[in-house]
Design an enzyme around this catalytic site. Structure first.
Site, PDB file in Angstrom:
ATOM      1  N   TYR A 217     -11.331   6.825   2.930  1.00  0.00           N
ATOM      2  CA  TYR A 217     -10.805   5.465   2.824  1.00  0.00           C
ATOM      3  C   TYR A 217     -11.844   4.524   2.211  1.00  0.00           C
ATOM      4  O   TYR A 217     -11.507   3.643   1.410  1.00  0.00           O
ATOM      5  CB  TYR A 217     -10.378   4.949   4.197  1.00  0.00           C
ATOM      6  CG  TYR A 217      -9.015   5.441   4.630  1.00  0.00           C
ATOM      7  CD1 TYR A 217      -7.855   4.828   4.164  1.00  0.00           C
ATOM      8  CD2 TYR A 217      -8.884   6.522   5.491  1.00  0.00           C
ATOM      9  CE1 TYR A 217      -6.600   5.271   4.549  1.00  0.00           C
ATOM     10  CE2 TYR A 217      -7.626   6.983   5.888  1.00  0.00           C
ATOM     11  CZ  TYR A 217      -6.491   6.351   5.409  1.00  0.00           C
ATOM     12  OH  TYR A 217      -5.254   6.809   5.784  1.00  0.00           O
TER      13      TYR A 217
ATOM     14  N   HIS B   2       0.828  -1.211   0.000  1.00  0.00           N
ATOM     15  CA  HIS B   2       0.000   0.000   0.000  1.00  0.00           C
ATOM     16  C   HIS B   2       0.860   1.257   0.000  1.00  0.00           C
ATOM     17  O   HIS B   2       0.668   2.166  -0.824  1.00  0.00           O
ATOM     18  CB  HIS B   2      -0.913  -0.024   1.221  1.00  0.00           C
ATOM     19  CG  HIS B   2      -1.763   1.197   1.377  1.00  0.00           C
ATOM     20  ND1 HIS B   2      -3.091   1.231   1.019  1.00  0.00           N
ATOM     21  CD2 HIS B   2      -1.472   2.449   1.844  1.00  0.00           C
ATOM     22  CE1 HIS B   2      -3.579   2.438   1.249  1.00  0.00           C
ATOM     23  NE2 HIS B   2      -2.620   3.193   1.766  1.00  0.00           N
ATOM     24  N   GLU B   3       1.803   1.331   0.928  1.00  0.00           N
ATOM     25  CA  GLU B   3       2.624   2.544   1.026  1.00  0.00           C
ATOM     26  C   GLU B   3       3.512   2.724  -0.200  1.00  0.00           C
ATOM     27  O   GLU B   3       3.778   3.854  -0.619  1.00  0.00           O
ATOM     28  CB  GLU B   3       3.462   2.531   2.304  1.00  0.00           C
ATOM     29  CG  GLU B   3       2.654   2.517   3.597  1.00  0.00           C
ATOM     30  CD  GLU B   3       1.646   3.650   3.712  1.00  0.00           C
ATOM     31  OE1 GLU B   3       1.835   4.702   3.072  1.00  0.00           O
ATOM     32  OE2 GLU B   3       0.646   3.484   4.443  1.00  0.00           O
TER      33      GLU B   3
ATOM     34  N   GLU C 144      -6.309   7.745  -1.531  1.00  0.00           N
ATOM     35  CA  GLU C 144      -5.999   6.370  -1.140  1.00  0.00           C
ATOM     36  C   GLU C 144      -6.291   5.352  -2.236  1.00  0.00           C
ATOM     37  O   GLU C 144      -5.821   4.206  -2.156  1.00  0.00           O
ATOM     38  CB  GLU C 144      -6.784   5.992   0.115  1.00  0.00           C
ATOM     39  CG  GLU C 144      -6.449   6.806   1.347  1.00  0.00           C
ATOM     40  CD  GLU C 144      -5.027   6.601   1.839  1.00  0.00           C
ATOM     41  OE1 GLU C 144      -4.438   5.529   1.547  1.00  0.00           O
ATOM     42  OE2 GLU C 144      -4.488   7.508   2.503  1.00  0.00           O
TER      43      GLU C 144
ATOM     44  N   HIS D  81       1.694   4.696  -2.708  1.00  0.00           N
ATOM     45  CA  HIS D  81       1.828   6.143  -2.529  1.00  0.00           C
ATOM     46  C   HIS D  81       3.183   6.629  -3.042  1.00  0.00           C
ATOM     47  O   HIS D  81       3.290   7.696  -3.654  1.00  0.00           O
ATOM     48  CB  HIS D  81       1.686   6.504  -1.052  1.00  0.00           C
ATOM     49  CG  HIS D  81       0.303   6.396  -0.517  1.00  0.00           C
ATOM     50  ND1 HIS D  81      -0.786   6.967  -1.134  1.00  0.00           N
ATOM     51  CD2 HIS D  81      -0.174   5.790   0.603  1.00  0.00           C
ATOM     52  CE1 HIS D  81      -1.879   6.720  -0.427  1.00  0.00           C
ATOM     53  NE2 HIS D  81      -1.542   6.001   0.627  1.00  0.00           N
TER      54      HIS D  81
END
Length: 674
Positions: free
Chosen positions: A604, A463-464, A492, A467
């Site tokens: 989210y 997930h990170e 997100e 980003h």
């Protein structure tokens, strides 16, 4: 597995993080001075144009972000407390200075004069027009369209930035600690025990467990002693009492400012420029989902309660209820019994040394990139790694990213991507290349084991990194639109979409390797993990629904409410559990409310609708390894950043307007938000 062999070194410089207290202060003062000079110059314009009035402000924003992003990383990651404090002071000063600059009526009048020149505005490209519109909105949100009396009131109220900074600093600095004997840690693995610091207390050896993620979450999931779990839970949820007054004051200021700006609530003000548009739309979605999910969760709690009753009977203890500190423990036991899944077994297949390069390899193949680990680099801590990113098939540089994976005192306590330098077009036409930093708190290696990820850690890392690559792959003219600077209810979506890779059998085999045998996850384990995920899809969303509804409760109100009392009451009502009457203030560590998600935590879930649609419509149908799909995703979703409406990006990638069908299908609900 990819080998990250280096090409010719990039021409892009990396930041100097080895700054003294004096250098931090002097550099901040220089940035503030440059900002003031720029705004003075704009205010002096008598025949303003985009190039003479708007562009200089955009360029000043570019230059200021180069410094502020770097200092923000140091404030959250430096091992030196004095440096962290100095960075906090510098950021506070610059935030105050920028706020004052953006409340200058003389500058606002010049900007209005440019906007009034319709002929000139019509000749600008899309991103330049977006800059004009964005700047106008910023001035208005700072009260420049108010009369003089209200504008003075607004200035007095416009100080929540300091409260937010102090709130998050308190979370980073204040780590709770409890001491336990070895017997009290029954259920914890030898690897876990070996990684803890020890202390002698009255001649008894005790183990120090902190509120840091690698200590807290395994204990609350695995410790057999309910008193041990209770002690740690209460320590975790009561570690920042001073934050209650900070959040309370911030909500008061937000409401007062919104009312001055003509809005009924802070949420109404925040949502005006988001994809959801109104609190009504947000609450309809949240309440609809809660109604469908809550009963399923109540049934699950009954099952967990029966499990605890049997435990108590077997040990001769009296059952006194199912509490917050019991949920993760009995959910873990239930998963073991029903699916033969033991997280302690699963994590043996996910060593950091295996997972990190494997996931980076997925990203570079998907996005047509080449990732290069830099052997020699200077960062804020020796544990930090630096990588370069290049185009896969040409000698074209993209940017840098840092990985700071392990916990330490004073460091940011969760997992996040921190922008470290924005990408933008410099005044001379050359490119400023972006830099991103991932700060996480994954378990460290122990004397008997390498650093190991639980599967949810793998998902967090994926997930990170989403980003990170949103930040790196964006190509915008202005830093204000770079990368993840999109609508808050879309920010997100790209990362949430990429979590799906962690549930594909082919990917799980690819990224897993038992650290002793070298074998990938067996198919039986993979099948059980996926079945467990699908069965628990609704319940996983309930906690997000709670946080979102709580955010609305304190920000979509016309009067101030008690932030802690409201939190505890709504938690008990929504999640149907409690802490046995103990006095806690979990909300004091709910950092999102003081980190830009105020009035926006619903994002989210909102963005989950988009992420599921993107994955199922394109990647699942066309293949997660389809290079063209990956490049379309990079071009239409990542590259534009916030330089255009995210709905435009979505529609171009999907080939149609997005819908919620895939999201509800994933939840097992044959329904739609539309």
């Amino acid at each position: 597995m990819a080998t990250f062999a280096a090409p010719a070194s990039s021409k892009s410089s990396i930041p100097n993080f080895n700054l003294s207290l004096t250098e931090i202060r002097e550099m901040a003062e220089a940035v503030a001075s440059n900002t003031n000079q720029t705004f003075d110059s704009v205010a002096a314009q008598t025949n303003p144009t985009f190039e003479s009035a708007i562009a200089p402000i955009g360029m000043e924003e570019n230059n200021m972000n180069v410094f502020c992003y770097k200092i923000n990383v140091l404030q959250n990651a430096s091992a030196n407390k004095d440096i962290r404090n100095a960075c906090s002071e510098a950021l506070s000063m610059l935030d105050e200075n920028k706020t004052e600059a953006l409340m200058r009526e003389d500058v606002y009048k010049v900007v209005q004069a440019v906007i009034a020149n319709k002929e000139e505005i019509s000749k600008l490209d899309g991103e330049d027009r977006r800059l004009v519109k964005s700047l106008e909105c910023v001035f208005i949100s700072n009260g420049l369209n108010l009369d003089e009396g209200k504008r003075e009131q607004f200035k007095i109220l416009n100080c929540e930035g300091d409260l937010e900074m102090q709130f998050n600093s308190n979370i980073n600095e204040r780590a709770a600690k409890e001491l336990f004997t070895r017997d009290e840690l029954d259920g914890m693995s030898d690897d876990y025990i070996n990684g803890l610091e020890t202390e002698q207390v009255d001649g008894v050896l005790k183990y120090a467990v902190t509120s840091k993620s690698p200590d807290y979450y395994p204990l609350i999931k695995l410790a057999r002693n309910t008193e041990t779990r209770e002690r740690m839970y209460l320590a975790y949820t009561t570690r920042c009492p001073e934050n209650l007054s900070l959040l309370q004051e911030a909500t008061r200021l937000r409401l007062a400012k919104a009312r001055l700006l003509g809005k009924n609530t802070h949420a109404e003000y925040v949502l005006e420029d988001q994809m959801a548009k109104t609190p009504k739309a947000v609450l309809e979605m949240l309440n609809d989902l809660r109604g469908k999910i809550r009963q399923a969760w109540v049934e699950r709690l009954k099952e967990l309660s029966e499990m605890k009753k049997k435990d108590m009977e077997a040990t001769g203890k009296q059952y006194n209820g199912l509490f917050d500190w019991d949920i993760s423990y009995y959910e873990n036991i239930r998963t073991k019994l029903k699916y033969n899944i033991d997280p302690e077994v699963v994590k043996q297949y996910f060593s950091v040394d295996r997972v990190v390069p494997a996931i980076l390899n997925i990203y570079q193949k998907m996005l047509g990139l080449r990732i290069v680990k830099v052997d020699k680099q200077s960062a804020w801590h020796p544990d930090v790694e630096l990588y370069e990113v290049w185009e896969a098939n040409e000698d074209k540089f993209i940017g840098h990213f840092y990985l700071d994976l392990y916990p330490r005192e004073g460091k940011y306590s969760h997992a996040a991507m921190f922008p470290t330098r924005p990408g933008f077009t410099k005044a001379d036409g050359s490119r400023e290349y972006p830099i991103a930093s991932m700060l996480t708190n994954f378990p460290k290696p122990t004397p008997s084991s390498p650093a190991l990820f639980e599967h949810e850690d793998v998902e967090d890392f994926m997930h990170e990194m989403g980003h990170v690559f949103h930040w790196l792959c964006a190509v915008t003219k202005w830093s204000i639109f770079h990368g993840t600077n999109v609508e808050s209810d879309f920010i997100e979506a790209p990362s949430q979409m990429l979590e799906n890779w962690c549930w594909q059998p082919s990917v799980l085999r690819q990224i897993s390797s038992h650290h002793k045998t070298g074998k990938p996850l067996p198919d039986s384990l993979i099948e059980g993990m996926i079945r467990n995920k699908n069965e628990n899809a609704l319940q996983r969303y309930l906690i997000v629904i709670f946080f979102s509804l709580y955010d609305m409760a304190i920000h979509n109100t016309t009067s101030n409410v008690d932030v802690n009392e409201t939190y505890n009451q709504m938690y008990n009502e929504t999640l149907c559990t409690n802490c046995g009457g103990a006095s806690i203030w979990t909300v004091a560590t709910f950092g999102h409310m003081m980190r830009g998600y105020d009035g926006s935590y619903y994002s989210y879930l909102w963005s989950q609708v988009y992420s599921t649609d993107m994955f199922e419509t394109r990647f699942l149908k066309e293949g997660i390894d389809n290079a063209q799909t990956g490049m379309d995703y990079r071009k239409e979703i990542l590259q534009p950043g916030g330089s255009r409406d995210s709905m435009v990006s979505l529609e171009r990638f999907l080939g149609r307007k997005p819908n919620s069908d895939a999201f509800f299908k994933q939840c097992g609900i044959n329904n739609s938000l539309n």
